[in-house]
Design a protein around this motif. Structure first.
Motif, PDB file in Angstrom:
ATOM      1  N   MET A   1       0.847  -1.199   0.000  1.00  0.00           N
ATOM      2  CA  MET A   1       0.000   0.000   0.000  1.00  0.00           C
ATOM      3  C   MET A   1       0.883   1.251   0.000  1.00  0.00           C
ATOM      4  O   MET A   1       1.740   1.405   0.862  1.00  0.00           O
ATOM      5  N   ARG A   2       0.669   2.100  -0.978  1.00  0.00           N
ATOM      6  CA  ARG A   2       1.447   3.327  -1.069  1.00  0.00           C
ATOM      7  C   ARG A   2       0.517   4.523  -1.193  1.00  0.00           C
ATOM      8  O   ARG A   2      -0.424   4.512  -1.986  1.00  0.00           O
ATOM      9  N   ILE A   3       0.814   5.537  -0.384  1.00  0.00           N
ATOM     10  CA  ILE A   3       0.004   6.759  -0.358  1.00  0.00           C
ATOM     11  C   ILE A   3       0.848   7.918  -0.876  1.00  0.00           C
ATOM     12  O   ILE A   3       1.963   8.152  -0.397  1.00  0.00           O
ATOM     13  N   HIS A   4       0.318   8.621  -1.835  1.00  0.00           N
ATOM     14  CA  HIS A   4       1.001   9.792  -2.404  1.00  0.00           C
ATOM     15  C   HIS A   4       0.327  11.048  -1.858  1.00  0.00           C
ATOM     16  O   HIS A   4      -0.859  11.280  -2.093  1.00  0.00           O
ATOM     17  N   LEU A   5       1.094  11.851  -1.128  1.00  0.00           N
ATOM     18  CA  LEU A   5       0.578  13.101  -0.578  1.00  0.00           C
ATOM     19  C   LEU A   5       1.065  14.269  -1.426  1.00  0.00           C
ATOM     20  O   LEU A   5       2.238  14.343  -1.787  1.00  0.00           O
ATOM     21  N   LEU A   6       0.153  15.177  -1.734  1.00  0.00           N
ATOM     22  CA  LEU A   6       0.515  16.351  -2.521  1.00  0.00           C
ATOM     23  C   LEU A   6      -0.211  17.574  -1.993  1.00  0.00           C
ATOM     24  O   LEU A   6      -1.279  17.469  -1.388  1.00  0.00           O
ATOM     25  N   VAL A   7       0.398  18.727  -2.211  1.00  0.00           N
ATOM     26  CA  VAL A   7      -0.255  19.990  -1.908  1.00  0.00           C
ATOM     27  C   VAL A   7      -0.829  20.502  -3.222  1.00  0.00           C
ATOM     28  O   VAL A   7      -0.095  20.711  -4.193  1.00  0.00           O
ATOM     29  N   VAL A   8      -2.142  20.666  -3.272  1.00  0.00           N
ATOM     30  CA  VAL A   8      -2.803  21.100  -4.511  1.00  0.00           C
ATOM     31  C   VAL A   8      -2.291  22.480  -4.907  1.00  0.00           C
ATOM     32  O   VAL A   8      -2.274  23.414  -4.096  1.00  0.00           O
ATOM     33  N   THR A   9      -1.868  22.583  -6.184  1.00  0.00           N
ATOM     34  CA  THR A   9      -1.299  23.826  -6.671  1.00  0.00           C
ATOM     35  C   THR A   9      -2.090  24.343  -7.859  1.00  0.00           C
ATOM     36  O   THR A   9      -2.958  23.638  -8.405  1.00  0.00           O
ATOM     37  N   GLY A  10      -1.796  25.558  -8.272  1.00  0.00           N
ATOM     38  CA  GLY A  10      -2.531  26.163  -9.377  1.00  0.00           C
ATOM     39  C   GLY A  10      -2.226  25.528 -10.718  1.00  0.00           C
ATOM     40  O   GLY A  10      -3.006  25.642 -11.657  1.00  0.00           O
ATOM     41  N   GLN A  11      -1.084  24.857 -10.845  1.00  0.00           N
ATOM     42  CA  GLN A  11      -0.701  24.184 -12.081  1.00  0.00           C
ATOM     43  C   GLN A  11      -0.933  22.683 -11.915  1.00  0.00           C
ATOM     44  O   GLN A  11      -0.160  21.987 -11.264  1.00  0.00           O
ATOM     45  N   ALA A  12      -2.009  22.193 -12.511  1.00  0.00           N
ATOM     46  CA  ALA A  12      -2.367  20.781 -12.344  1.00  0.00           C
ATOM     47  C   ALA A  12      -1.267  19.849 -12.833  1.00  0.00           C
ATOM     48  O   ALA A  12      -1.091  18.752 -12.298  1.00  0.00           O
ATOM     49  N   MET A  13      -0.502  20.291 -13.846  1.00  0.00           N
ATOM     50  CA  MET A  13       0.546  19.439 -14.389  1.00  0.00           C
ATOM     51  C   MET A  13       1.596  19.085 -13.337  1.00  0.00           C
ATOM     52  O   MET A  13       2.117  17.972 -13.313  1.00  0.00           O
ATOM     53  N   ALA A  14       1.902  20.044 -12.474  1.00  0.00           N
ATOM     54  CA  ALA A  14       2.903  19.796 -11.432  1.00  0.00           C
ATOM     55  C   ALA A  14       2.442  18.711 -10.472  1.00  0.00           C
ATOM     56  O   ALA A  14       3.252  17.938  -9.941  1.00  0.00           O
ATOM     57  N   ASN A  15       1.139  18.642 -10.221  1.00  0.00           N
ATOM     58  CA  ASN A  15       0.585  17.585  -9.378  1.00  0.00           C
ATOM     59  C   ASN A  15       0.461  16.268 -10.136  1.00  0.00           C
ATOM     60  O   ASN A  15       0.639  15.185  -9.566  1.00  0.00           O
ATOM     61  N   LEU A  16       0.153  16.367 -11.438  1.00  0.00           N
ATOM     62  CA  LEU A  16      -0.204  15.181 -12.217  1.00  0.00           C
ATOM     63  C   LEU A  16       1.000  14.327 -12.622  1.00  0.00           C
ATOM     64  O   LEU A  16       0.951  13.090 -12.528  1.00  0.00           O
ATOM     65  N   LEU A  17       2.078  14.951 -13.072  1.00  0.00           N
ATOM     66  CA  LEU A  17       3.191  14.182 -13.629  1.00  0.00           C
ATOM     67  C   LEU A  17       3.822  13.209 -12.636  1.00  0.00           C
ATOM     68  O   LEU A  17       4.091  12.044 -12.998  1.00  0.00           O
ATOM     69  N   PRO A  18       4.088  13.596 -11.367  1.00  0.00           N
ATOM     70  CA  PRO A  18       4.626  12.608 -10.420  1.00  0.00           C
ATOM     71  C   PRO A  18       3.670  11.440 -10.194  1.00  0.00           C
ATOM     72  O   PRO A  18       4.119  10.300  -9.982  1.00  0.00           O
ATOM     73  N   LEU A  19       2.369  11.697 -10.241  1.00  0.00           N
ATOM     74  CA  LEU A  19       1.388  10.623 -10.079  1.00  0.00           C
ATOM     75  C   LEU A  19       1.459   9.647 -11.252  1.00  0.00           C
ATOM     76  O   LEU A  19       1.362   8.433 -11.067  1.00  0.00           O
ATOM     77  N   LEU A  20       1.587  10.176 -12.459  1.00  0.00           N
ATOM     78  CA  LEU A  20       1.648   9.318 -13.636  1.00  0.00           C
ATOM     79  C   LEU A  20       2.939   8.500 -13.669  1.00  0.00           C
ATOM     80  O   LEU A  20       2.955   7.378 -14.179  1.00  0.00           O
ATOM     81  N   GLN A  21       4.011   9.070 -13.137  1.00  0.00           N
ATOM     82  CA  GLN A  21       5.291   8.346 -13.120  1.00  0.00           C
ATOM     83  C   GLN A  21       5.227   7.130 -12.210  1.00  0.00           C
ATOM     84  O   GLN A  21       5.732   6.060 -12.554  1.00  0.00           O
ATOM     85  N   ASN A  22       4.588   7.289 -11.043  1.00  0.00           N
ATOM     86  CA  ASN A  22       4.466   6.197 -10.070  1.00  0.00           C
ATOM     87  C   ASN A  22       3.035   6.159  -9.522  1.00  0.00           C
ATOM     88  O   ASN A  22       2.773   6.677  -8.436  1.00  0.00           O
ATOM     89  N   PRO A  23       2.099   5.585 -10.248  1.00  0.00           N
ATOM     90  CA  PRO A  23       0.703   5.560  -9.778  1.00  0.00           C
ATOM     91  C   PRO A  23       0.590   4.876  -8.415  1.00  0.00           C
ATOM     92  O   PRO A  23       1.017   3.733  -8.250  1.00  0.00           O
ATOM     93  N   PRO A  24       0.022   5.584  -7.437  1.00  0.00           N
ATOM     94  CA  PRO A  24      -0.094   5.026  -6.081  1.00  0.00           C
ATOM     95  C   PRO A  24      -1.428   4.305  -5.881  1.00  0.00           C
ATOM     96  O   PRO A  24      -2.252   4.219  -6.797  1.00  0.00           O
ATOM     97  N   ASP A  25      -1.622   3.823  -4.686  1.00  0.00           N
ATOM     98  CA  ASP A  25      -2.926   3.241  -4.322  1.00  0.00           C
ATOM     99  C   ASP A  25      -3.885   4.326  -3.847  1.00  0.00           C
ATOM    100  O   ASP A  25      -5.084   4.288  -4.148  1.00  0.00           O
TER     101      ASP A  25
END
Length: 410
Positions: free
Chosen positions: A1-25
Motif C-alpha cells: 500500500m502506497r500513499i502519495h501526498l501532494l499539496v494542490v497547486t494552481g498548475q495541475a501538471m505539477a501535481n499530475l506528472l509525479p502521479l503518472l510516473q508512479n501511480p499510487p494506491d
C-alpha cells in the motif's frame, strides 16, 4: 500500500506528472481554502485518466497558508488519519506544490523511514528524490499526450484539419510545392514574397464566391522567378495558368484557394513535424474550454505538438505583418492568451510568417513586430528562416524549449 501526498497547486501538471510516473494506491490532497476549486478539477482529472482512475482520492481541506506550527499540526493530523485507515502504508510526499513555507513545514512531518520525499524538476524532466538519500532521479518522459495535456489545463481538442482524409490527401499531393515555397523564400525572399502577397490578395477577392464561379484574375506584376512556382501550382491542379498568358490565373477549387491563401504554411509545418516523427502533431486545431461548457468558448490554432510532456503552439501567417499595428497586436495577443490558458508552464509559442514581420512605413517609422512578439515569449520564424524550422523543431524536441532566435537568416 502506497500513499502519495501532494499539496494542490494552481498548475495541475505539477501535481499530475509525479502521479503518472508512479501511480499510487491512494492520493491524499492537502488543500488550502484558496485551492478548493483546483482540487475539484484535479479530482476530475485523476478520475478521467486511465492509469489513475482506480486510485482512491482523499481530500484534506483546510491546509493553513501560513504559521509553521499550524501547518505542521495539520500535517500530523493527516498522517495520523491515514495511518489509522491504512496501517503499514508507505508514504510519498510530493514537495512540488504549495508555497516554500508549506513544503518546508510539512517536510518535517513526512520524514520517517517509511516516507519518501520527491520533487518534480520540470526544467530537466526529472523526478528528484530528497529522501531517501542517494536515490537516483527518475526521467519523466512521454507521460502525457496532447489530449491529456489539454485536459490538465481544463481544455479539450475537438477537431483538427489534419484528422481529415481530404486534408491529408492534399498534404501529400502538394508536399513538394509546400517545400518549394519555403525554399524559394530562402533563395529569392523579396520576389517570392511579392508572388505570395499577390496570390493572397486575389484569393481574398474571390473567397466568398462559389468555386464554380471563380473568375480569371490578373497578377499585378510578373517576374521570371514566379514562373517555376506558378507552373508547380498548375501541375498540382491548384491554378489554371499558362506561360503565354503569364499574368492570368484562376483558382480551380475552394480547397485550392485555401491552400494558396495560407494553408500551405500550415501544411509545411505539419510535414516538417512528420519528418521528425513527432507523432502527436496536429494542424488546424479547434480547442474548447471544459470549465465553461455553456459559453461554448472555442479557440483555433494552426499547429499543436505534444512531446515529452511539453506543448508547442503555432500560429501561421502568410499575410505581411507590420502594416497594421492593431492587427499585429491582435495576432500576438491571441497566441499569447491561448498559450497562457491552454499551454501552462510547459508550453512554447511560435509565430511562423511567410513574409518578413518587421516593417518600415512610408514615413520611415520602424515597426518591430518580432521584438513585440519576443516580449511575450513568442518566437518568430519568418520568411527565409522557414528552412531552419526543422532544426529548431528538433532542438525543441530534444530539449523541451524553443531555441533562441539568434542572428537573422541570410
Amino acid at each position: 500500500m502506497r500513499i502519495h501526498l501532494l499539496v494542490v497547486t494552481g498548475q495541475a501538471m505539477a501535481n499530475l506528472l509525479p502521479l503518472l510516473q508512479n501511480p499510487p494506491d491512494v492520493i491524499a490532497c492537502l488543500t488550502t481554502k484558496e485551492m478548493a476549486a483546483k482540487q475539484q478539477a484535479l479530482h476530475k482529472l485523476i478520475q478521467s485518466t486511465e492509469t489513475l482512475s482506480r486510485c482512491t482520492v482523499l481530500d484534506f481541506a483546510g491546509l493553513p497558508s501560513s504559521n509553521v506550527q499550524k501547518i505542521q499540526e495539520f500535517g500530523l493530523e493527516c498522517k495520523a488519519s491515514l495511518e489509522q485507515q491504512y496501517p503499514n502504508a508507505r508514504f510519498d510526499f510530493d514537495t512540488t506544490g504549495g508555497t516554500k513555507l508549506m513544503v518546508l513545514a510539512l517536510a518535517t512531518v513526512f520524514n520517517d523511514s517509511d516516507c519518501r520525499q520527491l520533487y518534480l524538476n520540470s526544467d530537466v524532466n526529472q523526478l528528484e528524490y530528497i529522501l531517501p538519500l542517494n536515490q537516483p532521479p527518475a526521467y519523466v518522459a512521454g507521460l502525457l499526450d496532447s489530449s491529456a495535456y489539454l485536459k490538465a489545463t481544463g481544455h479539450s481538442r475537438r477537431r483538427a484539419q489534419s484528422d481529415q482524409p481530404e486534408w491529408l490527401e492534399q498534404l501529400l499531393h502538394c508536399k513538394n510545392l509546400s517545400f518549394a515555397l519555403a525554399t524559394q523564400l530562402n533563395k529569392e525572399p523579396d520576389l517570392t514574397a511579392q508572388l505570395i502577397s499577390q496570390i493572397n490578395k486575389l484569393a481574398a477577392d474571390v473567397a466568398r464566391l462559389p468555386e464554380d464561379n471563380y473568375p480569371e484574375q490578373q497578377l499585378f506584376s510578373m517576374h521570371s522567378a514566379f514562373k517555376p512556382l506558378l507552373a508547380h501550382m498548375q501541375q498540382c491542379g491548384l491554378l489554371h495558368w499558362q506561360p503565354d498568358a503569364a499574368k492570368s490565373i484562376r483558382f480551380t477549387s475552394h480547397s485550392a484557394l485555401l491552400y494558396l491563401h495560407g494553408g500551405w504554411l500550415e501544411q509545411y509545418f505539419y510535414l516538417v513535424c512528420q519528418q521528425l516523427e513527432l507523432a502527436d502533431s496536429h494542424a488546424g486545431v479547434e480547442i474548447t474550454n471544459d470549465q465553461n461548457h455553456k459559453a461554448n468558448i472555442r479557440n483555433e490554432l494552426d499547429g499543436l505538438v505534444c512531446h515529452n510532456n511539453r506543448l508547442l503552439l503555432v500560429e501561421c501567417k502568410t499575410a505581411r505583418l507590420g502594416k497594421d499595428s492593431l492587427k499585429d497586436s491582435q495576432i500576438i495577443y491571441k497566441l499569447d492568451s491561448i498559450a497562457s490558458q491552454v499551454g501552462g508552464q510547459y508550453c512554447s509559442r511560435v509565430l511562423l510568417s511567410a513574409l518578413p514581420v518587421n516593417h518600415q512605413t512610408q514615413g520611415q517609422h520602424k515597426v518591430f513586430v518580432r521584438e513585440n512578439a519576443l516580449a511575450r515569449d513568442i518566437h518568430v520564424v519568418e520568411a527565409a528562416e522557414l528552412l531552419q524550422l526543422k532544426d529548431k523543431l528538433a532542438q525543441w524536441q530534444q530539449k523541451g524549449v524553443w531555441p533562441n532566435s539568434g542572428a537573422q537568416a541570410r
